[in-house]
Design an enzyme around this catalytic site. Structure first.
Site, mmCIF file in Angstrom:
data_model
loop_
_atom_site.group_PDB
_atom_site.id
_atom_site.type_symbol
_atom_site.label_atom_id
_atom_site.label_comp_id
_atom_site.label_asym_id
_atom_site.label_seq_id
_atom_site.Cartn_x
_atom_site.Cartn_y
_atom_site.Cartn_z
ATOM 1 N N LYS A 179 -1.714 -4.647 -19.876
ATOM 2 C CA LYS A 179 -1.852 -5.684 -19.008
ATOM 3 C C LYS A 179 -2.220 -6.664 -18.679
ATOM 4 C CE LYS A 179 0.723 -7.262 -15.079
ATOM 5 N NZ LYS A 179 2.178 -7.557 -15.649
ATOM 6 N N CYS B 1 0.668 -1.197 -0.234
ATOM 7 C CA CYS B 1 0.075 -0.097 0.165
ATOM 8 C C CYS B 1 1.055 1.150 0.547
ATOM 9 C CB CYS B 1 -0.449 -0.091 0.966
ATOM 10 S SG CYS B 1 -1.594 -1.875 1.305
ATOM 11 N N GLU C 282 7.963 -19.552 -21.631
ATOM 12 C CA GLU C 282 8.622 -18.202 -20.944
ATOM 13 C C GLU C 282 9.390 -17.078 -21.616
ATOM 14 O OE1 GLU C 282 6.784 -14.815 -18.034
ATOM 15 O OE2 GLU C 282 5.785 -16.868 -19.357
ATOM 16 N N ARG D 68 1.532 1.994 -6.233
ATOM 17 C CA ARG D 68 1.950 1.013 -4.848
ATOM 18 C C ARG D 68 0.730 -0.028 -5.090
ATOM 19 N NH1 ARG D 68 6.170 1.951 -1.786
ATOM 20 N NH2 ARG D 68 5.502 0.495 -0.202
ATOM 21 N N LYS E 32 8.176 -14.452 -23.305
ATOM 22 C CA LYS E 32 9.005 -12.378 -22.525
ATOM 23 C C LYS E 32 9.855 -11.400 -23.819
ATOM 24 C CE LYS E 32 7.393 -12.345 -19.844
ATOM 25 N NZ LYS E 32 6.473 -12.866 -19.079
ATOM 26 N N HIS F 249 12.583 -33.737 -34.591
ATOM 27 C CA HIS F 249 10.622 -33.061 -35.130
ATOM 28 C C HIS F 249 10.251 -32.473 -35.896
ATOM 29 C CE1 HIS F 249 10.652 -37.015 -33.520
ATOM 30 N NE2 HIS F 249 11.091 -36.245 -32.165
ATOM 31 N N TRP G 23 -3.440 -1.516 -1.577
ATOM 32 C CA TRP G 23 -3.170 -2.930 -1.900
ATOM 33 C C TRP G 23 -3.853 -4.025 -1.569
ATOM 34 C CZ3 TRP G 23 -2.539 -4.475 -6.932
ATOM 35 C CH2 TRP G 23 -2.197 -5.872 -7.336
ATOM 36 N N GLU H 249 7.883 -10.364 -26.504
ATOM 37 C CA GLU H 249 6.829 -9.134 -25.946
ATOM 38 C C GLU H 249 7.165 -7.823 -25.703
ATOM 39 O OE1 GLU H 249 4.299 -10.076 -22.451
ATOM 40 O OE2 GLU H 249 5.292 -10.899 -22.074
ATOM 41 N N ASN I 286 0.767 0.162 5.953
ATOM 42 C CA ASN I 286 1.395 -0.835 5.323
ATOM 43 C C ASN I 286 1.839 -1.861 5.317
ATOM 44 O OD1 ASN I 286 2.206 -2.036 2.575
ATOM 45 N ND2 ASN I 286 4.228 -0.232 2.451
ATOM 46 N N GLY I 287 1.764 -2.999 4.931
ATOM 47 C CA GLY I 287 2.427 -4.621 5.383
ATOM 48 C C GLY I 287 1.479 -5.126 5.837
HETATM 49 C C1 AGP Z 1 3.376 -11.980 -20.106
HETATM 50 O O1 AGP Z 1 3.413 -11.810 -19.668
HETATM 51 C C2 AGP Z 1 2.279 -11.122 -20.225
HETATM 52 N N1 AGP Z 1 1.852 -9.906 -19.492
HETATM 53 C C3 AGP Z 1 0.532 -11.879 -20.303
HETATM 54 O O2 AGP Z 1 0.493 -13.242 -21.258
HETATM 55 C C4 AGP Z 1 -0.147 -12.701 -18.874
HETATM 56 O O3 AGP Z 1 0.115 -13.605 -19.408
HETATM 57 C C5 AGP Z 1 -1.686 -12.862 -19.815
HETATM 58 O O4 AGP Z 1 -2.061 -11.995 -19.724
HETATM 59 C C6 AGP Z 1 -2.500 -13.464 -18.176
HETATM 60 O O5 AGP Z 1 -2.371 -12.249 -17.600
HETATM 61 P P1 AGP Z 1 -2.515 -12.695 -15.465
HETATM 62 O O6 AGP Z 1 -2.275 -13.425 -15.534
HETATM 63 O O7 AGP Z 1 -3.383 -10.951 -15.840
HETATM 64 O O8 AGP Z 1 -4.624 -13.042 -15.760
#
Ligand code: AGP
Length: 606
Positions: free
Chosen positions: A601, A2, A479, A27, A483, A502, A70, A486, A96-97
């Protein structure tokens, strides 16, 4: 995580506090509140704008405290928003905590007649102070006596109607700074809301308690010895502070991973008993004893975390697991019976495809669980039970610390379900002890970030990269590639190392390097032979290897080393250099790493 902010001086406190909270919005932003002496206390759900609307022009006073929440304990509701008060509405606190022993304290205070209005851990603080005011000679002593019984972390600001121009501040494990002005003083979680008023900052240390008035600030230890803390003059811009001095939120969140693992584990490991204490699953513990199948659903990084959970739960909890991407699960005809659990993983808790997958599972009568970072989010509310990540807000679009926290949470669930079944105390203890070692090991990888930057810049001209891995690091290949995709927009592909021959091997030449996750584990020799297949086609190999494995240097063109850990936990370490690699690779290509093009996001649409 928070945001707390307070002011005492001769100006209009509410204006200063509202403007300041804006700087702390990174935050947390699910609810907020303000208390100003002589005027009152206003709270609201949602961000600052909602609170601002509620504060009329005559909300004038010169001393006040405020908070941006938060959520960790209790939904983002008005009652759970801070400031919290006591039964007499004379003591006001913002916190906060996390107070770990709040349940016991609350029960005792209720038995003494105190009335609680929120579900939060924080509210016990205002009632404790109220209780101690009955016996202590003054507000200061009532506060320090109250703090002495708290376990957990806190950054607290307390205010007392009977002493209008005074605020008391304490720190234990959550950041608190003072801003020293001329005839006015400030208190906040970090300097970002203060530096527009003064650059004179005092950083409180754990165990410090400060009494702040418009013209003075005195700092004591919790056992009342006066101490001196230097004033540091800072010349940072607000943005820099929000990023802890890092250039981007993505880097800040990667660097924060050791804390994230600690925050996810806090209060949840009973190492001596080899058990995991997951309050959010206790309510369905008996049902979970009888399940024999788990379907994990998630999207993007959350899906890849789920794949790692599949390996863990099958190997250590001996439960059948399937992992599904949300957008496919909801349109398939999944066979679900009463012994099947559907576990959703989501940082935001709002991803439409994962949410609809949960709703589909509920329609079919499945018990639904969640691993969610955002408290009070829709998936958290609609699942029957679950655990929060406690990773704090993740601002960078590319998920980094939340992914680490998701794997950590899955290992806790593996202990929880495993110990309900055949997992031995020794194994539960071993996994727990190794989990507690991970923050230090992540730190040692982060200490090598300069080498990783040099490697990322060396490879930053390539337009195609392949990532390969096996077993627990098969999902890490995906993953790691995600990264890079993205944040740098290059073609990066994750693949099972065993699948190379394959098809993908056809793509390999000197212009198509491969990142190979080749740790000293049960499939090491298999990955090595896949790397030899690539080298035989003049492909370049950048290996993620276990410290001490000097032999791999003869095969790989470059190596990023990580410390040894249990194979099931190795993804928590092996992804760190890949997150940094993607970050520095993107920087070298001038990409906007925090807000990559075409992405959001939280994907709340199908
Ligand atoms: C990951 O870096 C991305 N931002 C995206 O793939 C994300 O993981 C996906 O949209 C799922 O989001 P969530 O964990 O908020 O459900």
């Amino acid at each position: 995580m928070c945001g707390i902010f307070a002011y005492t001086g001769n100006k209009n406190a509410s204006k200063i506090l509202i403007d300041g909270l804006k700087a702390l919005e990174y935050r947390g932003y699910d609810s907020s509140g303000i208390f100003v002496h002589g005027v009152g206390n206003i709270k609201s759900t949602g961000g600052i704008e909602n609170l601002k609307e509620k504060i009329g022009s005559n909300f004038q006073g010169t001393t006040g405290i405020s908070h941006l929440r938060w959520a960790t304990h209790g939904q983002p509701t008005k009652n759970n928003a801070h400031p919290h008060t006591d039964c007499t509405e004379k003591v006001f606190i913002v916190h906060n905590g996390i107070i770990e022993n709040y349940k016991e304290i609350k029960e005792k205070l209720i038995s003494l007649g105190h009335k609680f209005i929120s579900e939060t851990d924080s509210e016990v603080i205002s009632h404790l102070i109220e209780d101690n005011l009955k016996t202590e000679k003054d507000f200061e002593n009532a506060v320090s006596k109250s703090l002495s019984v708290l376990n957990g972390t806190f950054g607290i600001i307390a205010s007392y109607v009977n002493e209008p121009n005074k605020i008391i501040v304490a720190r234990m494990g959550a950041p608190v700074v003072l801003g020293i002005g001329d005839g006015e003083n400030f208190v906040a979680s970090d300097p970002s809301p203060i530096i527009r008023h003064t650059k004179n900052i005092v950083y409180l240390h754990d165990g410090d308690i400060a009494i702040v008035t418009p013209d003075s600030y005195d700092i004591y230890t919790l056992d009342n010895n006066i101490i001196n803390r230097d004033i540091e003059v800072i010349d940072w811009e607000v943005e820099q502070i929000q990023k802890d001095g890092h250039e981007h939120f993505m880097l800040k969140e990667i660097i924060n991973c050791p804390n994230t693992v600690n925050d996810t584990l806090r209060g949840r490991l009973m190492t001596e008993e080899g058990l995991a204490k997951l309050g959010g699953l206790e309510i369905v513990a008996d049902k979970l004893r009888d399940i024999n199948r788990i379907i994990i659903v998630g999207c993007g990084s959350a899906y890849y975390a789920g794949l790692i959970g599949e390996y863990m739960l099958e190997e250590y909890a001996e439960i059948q697991v399937e992992v599904e991407i949300g957008s496919e699960f909801r349109y398939r005809k999944p066979i679900i019976d009463k012994n099947t659990v559907v576990l959703a993983i989501s940082q935001s808790g709002e991803t439409a495809d994962t949410l609809e997958a949960i709703r589909e599972a509920k329609r079919k009568g499945a018990l639904t669980l969640g691993i969610v970072n955002t408290v009070g989010s829709t998936i958290a509310r609609e699942t029957d039970a679950g655990i929060y990540n406690h990773a704090g807000p993740e601002i960078g679009v590319a998920s980094t610390k939340a992914f680490i926290s998701q794997i950590t949470a899955l290992s806790l669930i593996t202990i929880f379900l495993g110990r309900q079944r055949q997992m031995s105390l020794t194994m539960g203890k071993r996994i727990g002890e190794e989990l507690l070692e991970l923050p230090k090991k992540i730190d040692s990888i982060l200490n090598n970030k300069e080498e990783i930057r040099k490697l990322a810049e060396k490879y930053s001209k390539y337009k195609n990269l392949l990532y390969i891995g096996r077993k627990y690091n098969y999902p890490i290949a995906f993953e790691g590639a995600l990264k890079l995709k993205e944040v740098s927009y290059v073609h990066a592909e994750g693949y099972g190392a065993g699948e190379m021959k394959h098809g993908p091997l056809a793509m390999i030449d000197e212009n198509f390097p491969t990142v190979a996750i080749s740790l000293d584990d049960s499939v090491y020799k298999k990955v090595i032979s896949n790397m030899e297949e690539i080298k035989a086609r003049k492909g370049k190999v950048l290996a993620i290897a276990t410290e001490g494995d000097s032999g791999i240097k003869s095969l790989a063109d470059d190596v990023m080393y990580i410390p040894k850990t249990l194979e099931m936990l190795s993804p928590i370490l092996s992804i760190i250099p890949l997150q940094l690699f993607a970050y520095y690779f993107a920087l070298k290509n001038d990409c906007n790493v925090d807000k990559p093009r075409n992405l959001a996001k939280s994907v709340t649409v199908e």
